[in-house]
Scaffold this motif. Structure first.
Motif, PDB file in Angstrom:
ATOM      1  N   ALA A  99      -4.357  -2.262  75.262  1.00  0.00           N
ATOM      2  CA  ALA A  99      -5.337  -1.842  74.261  1.00  0.00           C
ATOM      3  C   ALA A  99      -5.210  -2.674  72.989  1.00  0.00           C
ATOM      4  O   ALA A  99      -6.217  -3.045  72.368  1.00  0.00           O
ATOM      5  CB  ALA A  99      -5.172  -0.364  73.941  1.00  0.00           C
ATOM      6  N   THR A 100      -3.972  -3.002  72.616  1.00  0.00           N
ATOM      7  CA  THR A 100      -3.750  -3.845  71.435  1.00  0.00           C
ATOM      8  C   THR A 100      -4.327  -5.235  71.670  1.00  0.00           C
ATOM      9  O   THR A 100      -4.996  -5.799  70.802  1.00  0.00           O
ATOM     10  CB  THR A 100      -2.247  -3.943  71.121  1.00  0.00           C
ATOM     11  OG1 THR A 100      -1.740  -2.631  70.839  1.00  0.00           O
ATOM     12  CG2 THR A 100      -1.998  -4.850  69.925  1.00  0.00           C
ATOM     13  N   ARG A 101      -4.062  -5.790  72.861  1.00  0.00           N
ATOM     14  CA  ARG A 101      -4.578  -7.124  73.177  1.00  0.00           C
ATOM     15  C   ARG A 101      -6.098  -7.158  73.139  1.00  0.00           C
ATOM     16  O   ARG A 101      -6.702  -8.046  72.530  1.00  0.00           O
ATOM     17  CB  ARG A 101      -4.120  -7.554  74.584  1.00  0.00           C
ATOM     18  CG  ARG A 101      -2.660  -7.815  74.755  1.00  0.00           C
ATOM     19  CD  ARG A 101      -2.392  -8.528  76.083  1.00  0.00           C
ATOM     20  NE  ARG A 101      -2.995  -7.868  77.226  1.00  0.00           N
ATOM     21  CZ  ARG A 101      -2.405  -6.926  77.948  1.00  0.00           C
ATOM     22  NH1 ARG A 101      -1.189  -6.514  77.615  1.00  0.00           N
ATOM     23  NH2 ARG A 101      -3.003  -6.392  78.994  1.00  0.00           N
ATOM     24  N   VAL A 102      -6.713  -6.193  73.797  1.00  0.00           N
ATOM     25  CA  VAL A 102      -8.164  -6.222  73.965  1.00  0.00           C
ATOM     26  C   VAL A 102      -8.906  -5.812  72.706  1.00  0.00           C
ATOM     27  O   VAL A 102      -9.932  -6.397  72.357  1.00  0.00           O
ATOM     28  CB  VAL A 102      -8.573  -5.319  75.158  1.00  0.00           C
ATOM     29  CG1 VAL A 102     -10.093  -5.238  75.282  1.00  0.00           C
ATOM     30  CG2 VAL A 102      -7.964  -5.853  76.456  1.00  0.00           C
ATOM     31  N   SER A 103      -8.383  -4.822  71.987  1.00  0.00           N
ATOM     32  CA  SER A 103      -9.102  -4.299  70.815  1.00  0.00           C
ATOM     33  C   SER A 103      -9.177  -5.302  69.664  1.00  0.00           C
ATOM     34  O   SER A 103     -10.022  -5.161  68.782  1.00  0.00           O
ATOM     35  CB  SER A 103      -8.459  -2.998  70.330  1.00  0.00           C
ATOM     36  OG  SER A 103      -7.119  -3.216  69.925  1.00  0.00           O
ATOM     37  N   LYS A 104      -8.330  -6.328  69.691  1.00  0.00           N
ATOM     38  CA  LYS A 104      -8.424  -7.376  68.663  1.00  0.00           C
ATOM     39  C   LYS A 104      -9.771  -8.081  68.740  1.00  0.00           C
ATOM     40  O   LYS A 104     -10.302  -8.552  67.729  1.00  0.00           O
ATOM     41  CB  LYS A 104      -7.298  -8.399  68.848  1.00  0.00           C
ATOM     42  CG  LYS A 104      -5.908  -7.883  68.506  1.00  0.00           C
ATOM     43  CD  LYS A 104      -4.846  -8.937  68.789  1.00  0.00           C
ATOM     44  CE  LYS A 104      -3.452  -8.404  68.510  1.00  0.00           C
ATOM     45  NZ  LYS A 104      -2.394  -9.411  68.848  1.00  0.00           N
ATOM     46  N   HIS A 105     -10.330  -8.168  69.933  1.00  0.00           N
ATOM     47  CA  HIS A 105     -11.597  -8.873  70.141  1.00  0.00           C
ATOM     48  C   HIS A 105     -12.741  -7.924  70.475  1.00  0.00           C
ATOM     49  O   HIS A 105     -13.910  -8.293  70.348  1.00  0.00           O
ATOM     50  CB  HIS A 105     -11.432  -9.903  71.264  1.00  0.00           C
ATOM     51  CG  HIS A 105     -10.372 -10.928  70.978  1.00  0.00           C
ATOM     52  ND1 HIS A 105     -10.625 -12.059  70.228  1.00  0.00           N
ATOM     53  CD2 HIS A 105      -9.051 -10.970  71.322  1.00  0.00           C
ATOM     54  CE1 HIS A 105      -9.500 -12.771  70.129  1.00  0.00           C
ATOM     55  NE2 HIS A 105      -8.545 -12.141  70.786  1.00  0.00           N
ATOM     56  N   PHE A 106     -12.399  -6.696  70.908  1.00  0.00           N
ATOM     57  CA  PHE A 106     -13.411  -5.693  71.230  1.00  0.00           C
ATOM     58  C   PHE A 106     -13.033  -4.378  70.553  1.00  0.00           C
ATOM     59  O   PHE A 106     -12.647  -3.411  71.207  1.00  0.00           O
ATOM     60  CB  PHE A 106     -13.505  -5.505  72.752  1.00  0.00           C
ATOM     61  CG  PHE A 106     -13.940  -6.726  73.496  1.00  0.00           C
ATOM     62  CD1 PHE A 106     -15.289  -6.945  73.783  1.00  0.00           C
ATOM     63  CD2 PHE A 106     -13.013  -7.677  73.912  1.00  0.00           C
ATOM     64  CE1 PHE A 106     -15.686  -8.086  74.478  1.00  0.00           C
ATOM     65  CE2 PHE A 106     -13.403  -8.812  74.612  1.00  0.00           C
ATOM     66  CZ  PHE A 106     -14.752  -9.022  74.883  1.00  0.00           C
TER      67      PHE A 106
END
Length: 229
Positions: free
Chosen positions: A145-152
């Protein structure tokens, strides 16, 4: 005469059942949302294709492609002494529960590929390979979630990871059956209707312990962004 009639009736029913399970060119075309995604490999595109075929007609997928996967898998593991433990039997609880879940899955919204999300999936798959790990957490401790939420940011999201397969049909069917995963989280992502997941990133990479790993990330994007693709 009666026997001939019954034989003819059974032949008719059998032939029509086979016919009913065929996939049309229109269904394949609709499912092939990654056809022009040049950032995906052929197997990654096909992974998306099979996931979408499930959403077009889940029960038909169950009786066609999933049956092919199970038959091929069972044939491959015959060489092992613990074949009876490894094989997927027709009374396997995950196999029988899947039919209950997949009935009624018909004409759901398609998954569409995204280059940025696929780049994030690839980054995690490469990280899993490089550091010989098998979790949703990155080697630096970041959650998916940390990885993805940076861009989404502020989007519903989820992640499937599959180990051991490089073939698209094997990956999708393995995740769909979800054997040994009581939560059935992988299956739920593929059949999702609750969170409106519609945008997908996919990467298949080597892995030192499992030979292969596949990372599939899901994000719910506004429908208008999908309509413009």
């Amino acid at each position: 005469m009666l026997r001939l009639f019954i034989f003819s009736l059974l032949t008719f029913i059998s032939s029509n059942l086979v016919f009913a399970q065929r996939w049309t060119d229109a269904e394949f075309k609709r499912a092939n949302t990654g056809a022009n995604a040049d950032y995906l490999t052929s197997e990654e595109k096909n992974t998306l294709l099979y996931m979408n075929l499930i959403r077009i007609d889940g029960e038909k997928f169950y009786y066609t492609f999933l049956e092919d996967y199970i038959n091929n898998y069972n044939e491959k593991v015959k060489k092992y002494r613990n074949y009876n433990e490894l094989k997927i039997s027709r009374n396997n609880s995950y196999y029988t529960s899947l039919l209950k879940h997949i009935r009624g899955i018909k004409n759901l919204a398609m998954f569409y590929p995204d280059e940025k999300l696929s780049s994030l999936s690839r980054g995690h798959a490469v990280d899993l390979n490089r550091n010989n790990i098998d979790t949703h957490e990155s080697s630096n401790g970041d959650s998916f979630a940390t990885r993805v939420s940076k861009h989404f940011p502020k989007k519903a999201m989820s992640e499937n990871i599959d180990f051991g397969y490089s073939n698209s049909l094997d990956i999708v069917c393995h995740l769909l059956l979800d054997c040994g995963v009581p939560s059935l989280g992988h299956r739920q992502n593929l059949l999702d209707q609750k969170y409106k997941l519609n945008t997908v990133g996919i990467s298949i990479q080597p892995h030192p312990s499992y030979s292969w790993c596949a990372v599939i990330d899901f994000v719910a994007q506004p429908a208008t962004s999908q309509n413009s693709r």
